[in-house]
Design a protein around this motif. Structure first.
Motif: not given
Length: 208
Positions: A65-93
């Protein structure tokens, strides 16, 4: 004399209007905000009884039963998201289905070319960014997921210091003045440049 005073007054008003418009537009953007949206959630099997027994093969793995899924993340703020900010990876569940394969692309705001981002699937229902990620203001990160099974839910996961994760619809609804700000900024810019040009022409004409 009166003409020069009027030109100076128009120039001052135009510059003040432009400064206020820029300030107002900046106030309308959250400092640290990531918005996400489901771009695509599409079954790949024909929805007809005649082809109900059609299956796909992905790298020697049968997909029922195949499904193709596309999810988009957008930085709508004014600050860069850096690896140091992340306590866990950005993910899709995904719930209700198993992720067969996943990949991601980073679409920088300042470039027309996308960059491939490494993705791993540590669990059958989660795809997460594997590499260090810098998401600048205006940048988009797109996940492309191939899943097997009946998709019951699609969820975005972001655990980052002081960053809020909201749906793109929520961000748009809670900033209803965005289009007004854009229109006002454009109109004010045009009028300001016109006033400045008129002042310079008047000034140069008198010096000549």
């Amino acid at each position: 004399m009166m003409g020069s005073a009027a030109a100076l007054a128009s120039l001052a008003v135009a510059l003040l209007s432009l400064a206020y418009t820029i300030w107002d537009a900046r106030q309308g953007r959250k400092q640290k905000q990531i918005a996400w949206s489901v771009i695509q959630d599409q079954p790949l099997q024909p929805a007809t009884a005649a082809f109900s027994d059609l299956h796909l093969l992905w790298r020697d793995q049968m997909i029922v039963d195949p499904h193709l899924i596309s999810v988009q993340f957008s930085n709508m703020g004014r600050v860069v998201l850096t690896p140091e900010d992340l306590s866990s990876p950005l993910a899709v569940r995904i719930t209700g289905a198993v992720i067969v394969s996943a990949r991601a692309e980073l679409a920088p705001r300042v470039s027309v070319r996308s960059k491939q981002i490494q993705v791993k699937v540590p669990e059958g229902s989660t795809a997460e960014v594997e590499t260090n990620l810098f998401l600048n203001p205006g940048d988009d990160l797109r996940f492309y997921v191939l899943a097997d099974g009946k998709v019951e839910g699609i969820h975005a996961e972001l655990h980052a210091a002081d960053f809020s994760l909201v749906s793109k619809e929520y961000a748009a609804e809670n900033n209803p003045r965005l289009n007004q700000r854009i229109a006002l900024f454009a109109a004010t810019t045009v009028s300001s440049l016109t006033a400045i040009a008129a002042f310079l022409i008047n000034f140069l004409a008198k010096r000549g």
